[in-house]
Scaffold this active site. Structure first.
Site, short mmCIF file in Angstrom:
data_model
loop_
_atom_site.label_atom_id
_atom_site.label_comp_id
_atom_site.label_asym_id
_atom_site.label_seq_id
_atom_site.Cartn_x
_atom_site.Cartn_y
_atom_site.Cartn_z
N HIS A 307 0.85 -1.19 0.00
CA HIS A 307 0.00 0.00 0.00
C HIS A 307 0.88 1.23 0.00
CE1 HIS A 307 -3.10 2.87 1.07
NE2 HIS A 307 -3.94 1.97 0.65
N ASP A 364 -7.97 -4.87 -0.23
CA ASP A 364 -8.47 -5.53 -1.43
C ASP A 364 -8.21 -7.03 -1.43
OD1 ASP A 364 -9.64 -3.41 -2.67
OD2 ASP A 364 -7.75 -2.69 -3.49
N1 ACO Z 1 4.34 -7.64 -5.03
C1 ACO Z 1 5.70 -7.67 -5.14
N2 ACO Z 1 6.50 -6.61 -4.91
C2 ACO Z 1 5.91 -5.45 -4.59
C3 ACO Z 1 4.49 -5.32 -4.46
C4 ACO Z 1 3.71 -6.48 -4.69
N3 ACO Z 1 2.38 -6.42 -4.58
N4 ACO Z 1 4.19 -4.05 -4.14
C5 ACO Z 1 5.35 -3.39 -4.06
N5 ACO Z 1 6.40 -4.23 -4.31
C6 ACO Z 1 7.84 -3.90 -4.23
C7 ACO Z 1 8.29 -3.06 -5.41
O1 ACO Z 1 8.76 -3.84 -6.47
C8 ACO Z 1 9.37 -2.22 -4.76
O2 ACO Z 1 10.51 -3.04 -4.63
P1 ACO Z 1 12.00 -2.38 -4.70
O3 ACO Z 1 12.05 -1.39 -3.57
O4 ACO Z 1 12.92 -3.54 -4.55
O5 ACO Z 1 12.08 -1.71 -6.04
C9 ACO Z 1 8.85 -1.95 -3.36
O6 ACO Z 1 8.01 -3.08 -3.07
C10 ACO Z 1 8.07 -0.66 -3.21
O7 ACO Z 1 7.01 -0.64 -4.20
P2 ACO Z 1 6.42 0.67 -4.85
O8 ACO Z 1 5.72 0.29 -6.12
O9 ACO Z 1 7.48 1.72 -4.93
O10 ACO Z 1 5.38 1.10 -3.75
P3 ACO Z 1 4.21 2.13 -3.96
O11 ACO Z 1 3.91 2.68 -2.62
O12 ACO Z 1 4.51 3.08 -5.06
O13 ACO Z 1 3.01 1.18 -4.49
C11 ACO Z 1 1.13 -0.23 -4.59
C12 ACO Z 1 1.96 0.74 -3.74
C13 ACO Z 1 0.78 0.40 -5.94
C14 ACO Z 1 -0.18 -0.52 -3.84
C15 ACO Z 1 1.95 -1.54 -4.79
O14 ACO Z 1 2.27 -2.11 -3.54
C16 ACO Z 1 1.23 -2.56 -5.67
O15 ACO Z 1 1.34 -2.50 -6.90
N6 ACO Z 1 0.46 -3.53 -5.04
C17 ACO Z 1 -0.31 -4.49 -5.80
C18 ACO Z 1 -1.62 -3.88 -6.25
C19 ACO Z 1 -2.61 -3.66 -5.12
O16 ACO Z 1 -2.87 -4.54 -4.32
N7 ACO Z 1 -3.21 -2.44 -5.09
C20 ACO Z 1 -4.25 -2.11 -4.12
C21 ACO Z 1 -3.83 -1.00 -3.24
S1 ACO Z 1 -5.04 -0.74 -2.00
C22 ACO Z 1 -6.19 0.25 -2.69
O17 ACO Z 1 -6.06 0.88 -3.70
C23 ACO Z 1 -7.45 0.31 -1.97
#
Ligand code: ACO
Length: 428
Positions: A307, A364
């Site tokens: 998140h 979610d």
């Molecule tokens: N699976 C694997 N790796 C992940 C995931 C995931 N679900 N989410 C983040 N990471 C990793 C990234 O690759 C990154 O790794 P690194 O630091 O080695 O490069 C690190 O964790 C940070 O990720 P970011 O994308 O920079 O985090 P951000 O805060 O921008 O993104 C997000 C948050 C978009 C929710 C992300 O975690 C994601 O894509 N999750 C999956 C989709 C999801 O479940 N979305 C629902 C959100 S809740 C809502 O909207 C109500």
């Protein structure tokens, strides 16, 4: 003396006020930054940028706190009804008994949609995604209520639009589902409560009455409350920015629905179930899929994990996890995809990759599981999220208007070509 922050650029020091919120959150007020320094800030994804001050929702991602108008989400989810929470978000206070009665009555009286709207549904392809249909239908409402196109009308006129939206969104959502499965539409029933009426429009048939299961209605009430607002997220910011152009409320909410559709935002709940189905079809080897999620060269991510603001735990996920367990137990659901979800949750919660990055199951992850148990098809999951988020979007739009916020218009740093002369086509 009030606190300030100093910025040094080209040997010159500039001072900017620091503002503090009621929960002691701090921000450097850079309203005058460009005027005084000729510089702007760059912050892709707005990870460090406050777009507004707001009195609606307080969220502390580090400590897993979420409050609507000061009330902890745990108490609201346990004790309130969704319409009470909608009133709280939109008007700022919990309604008194008479206020809630009037609010409910007004919403009940506006649940029907114009008969002509039924014809729109006939024109959509049978495979139309209900989110696309919902976004179009909501913006279409503005054409049936042309007076709403002026968002600066009296408070009473704005309230009427707000009540119409709250009343008609469940009707349109259920119609988009019935249309997708090619079943006849079921009209709203005034004797039913908000949630029960929605369930009836979704699952009743003209040939057979439907009795909403109280366990299902209660879980749905909780889910909608948990989704009702989440401060300046992608869709709420979209609603505010569209509304800041003085576009009408229907248009602003329709834009919010489109923003919510994306799999990185509300679309994640559908993506969770699709991911679980895919893993199962592939033989159910969870270790393989967890390794894929960790591989930087693989675009696959574990849907429902991580998140933007919650880096310790999502307080909504805690409540919803319990609701998911209750629903599965009480409905006696036995679904291999749901077993897989539980195993995935366990593995990821013990894996250093996920622990180090603060990646926990988000709201979610569990909401998809509950919707599946309630027999709501996966394409409708994000629509359910939209039903819950509607009061939050409305509250955010109303606050933006009351704050008299200027049109949202970020700047950029240009990195393209410098000036060059046009080259005629034969010389390229
Ligand atoms: N699976 C694997 N790796 C992940 C995931 C995931 N679900 N989410 C983040 N990471 C990793 C990234 O690759 C990154 O790794 P690194 O630091 O080695 O490069 C690190 O964790 C940070 O990720 P970011 O994308 O920079 O985090 P951000 O805060 O921008 O993104 C997000 C948050 C978009 C929710 C992300 O975690 C994601 O894509 N999750 C999956 C989709 C999801 O479940 N979305 C629902 C959100 S809740 C809502 O909207 C109500």
């Amino acid at each position: 003396m009030s606190e300030t922050a100093k910025i040094e650029i080209d040997g010159k020091t500039f001072e900017f006020p620091v503002i503090t919120g009621t929960e002691n959150e701090k921000a450097i007020d850079i309203k005058k930054l460009r005027g005084t320094t000729n510089c702007i800030t760059i912050d892709p994804g707005f990870k460090n940028t406050g777009s507004t001050t707001s009195a609606i929702t307080y969220l502390d991602g580090e400590n897993g706190i979420l409050r609507y108008r000061g009330y902890p989400i745990e108490q609201l989810a346990e004790k309130a009804t969704f319409l009470e929470v909608a009133y709280l978000l939109i008007y700022g206070e919990l309604p008194k008994e008479s206020e809630l009665k009037d609010f409910k009555k007004s919403i009940t009286n506006h649940t029907l949609v114009h008969e002509d709207m039924k014809q729109f549904f006939e024109a959509y392809p049978s495979q139309a995604h209900p989110m696309g249909v919902l976004a179009s239908m909501v913006v279409s409402l503005s054409t049936f209520y042309p007076e709403s196109q002026d968002p600066n009308r009296s408070d009473e006129a704005v309230d009427l639009t707000i009540h119409r939206l709250l009343a008609k969104l469940p009707t349109l959502a259920a119609m988009s589902y019935k249309n997708a499965v090619r079943h006849p539409f079921i009209y709203p029933k005034n004797e039913l409560g908000y949630i029960e009426n929605f369930l009836n429009m979704m699952f009743a048939m003209p040939t057979e009455d439907y009795k909403p299961n109280p366990v299902v209605a209660s879980a749905l009430n909780k889910l909608l409350i948990l989704h009702a607002d989440h401060e300046q997220n992608c869709s709420a910011s979209t609603v505010r920015i569209v509304g800041s152009s003085q576009a009408n409320l229907y248009a602003s909410i329709s834009a919010g629905i489109s923003a919510l559709w994306g799999p990185l935002h509300g679309g994640a709940n559908q993506a969770v179930i699709e991911m679980l189905d895919k893993i199962q079809e592939d033989g159910g080897d969870l270790d393989k899929w967890i390794a894929k999620a960790k591989d930087k060269n693989d675009p696959f991510r574990l849907m429902g994990f991580g998140h933007r603001v919650y880096k310790n735990f999502d307080p909504r996920a805690k409540i919803i996890k319990k609701a998911a367990d209750d629903v599965l137990e009480q409905l006696g659901v036995d679904d291999p995809a749901l077993d897989l979800a539980k195993k995935m949750e366990k593995i990821a919660l013990e894996d250093p990759y996920f622990i180090d990055r603060g990646l926990y199951p988000n709201v979610d992850f569990y909401s998809g599981i509950i919707y599946k148990a309630l027999n709501i098809p996966s394409e409708m999951f994000t629509v359910m999220f939209a039903l819950g988020r509607l009061p939050g979007w409305i509250a955010q739009w109303k606050e933006m208007k009351e704050n008299k916020e200027p049109i949202g218009r970020p700047r950029q740093i240009y990195t393209g070509e410098n000036e060059r002369d046009y080259v005629s086509i034969e010389k390229r």
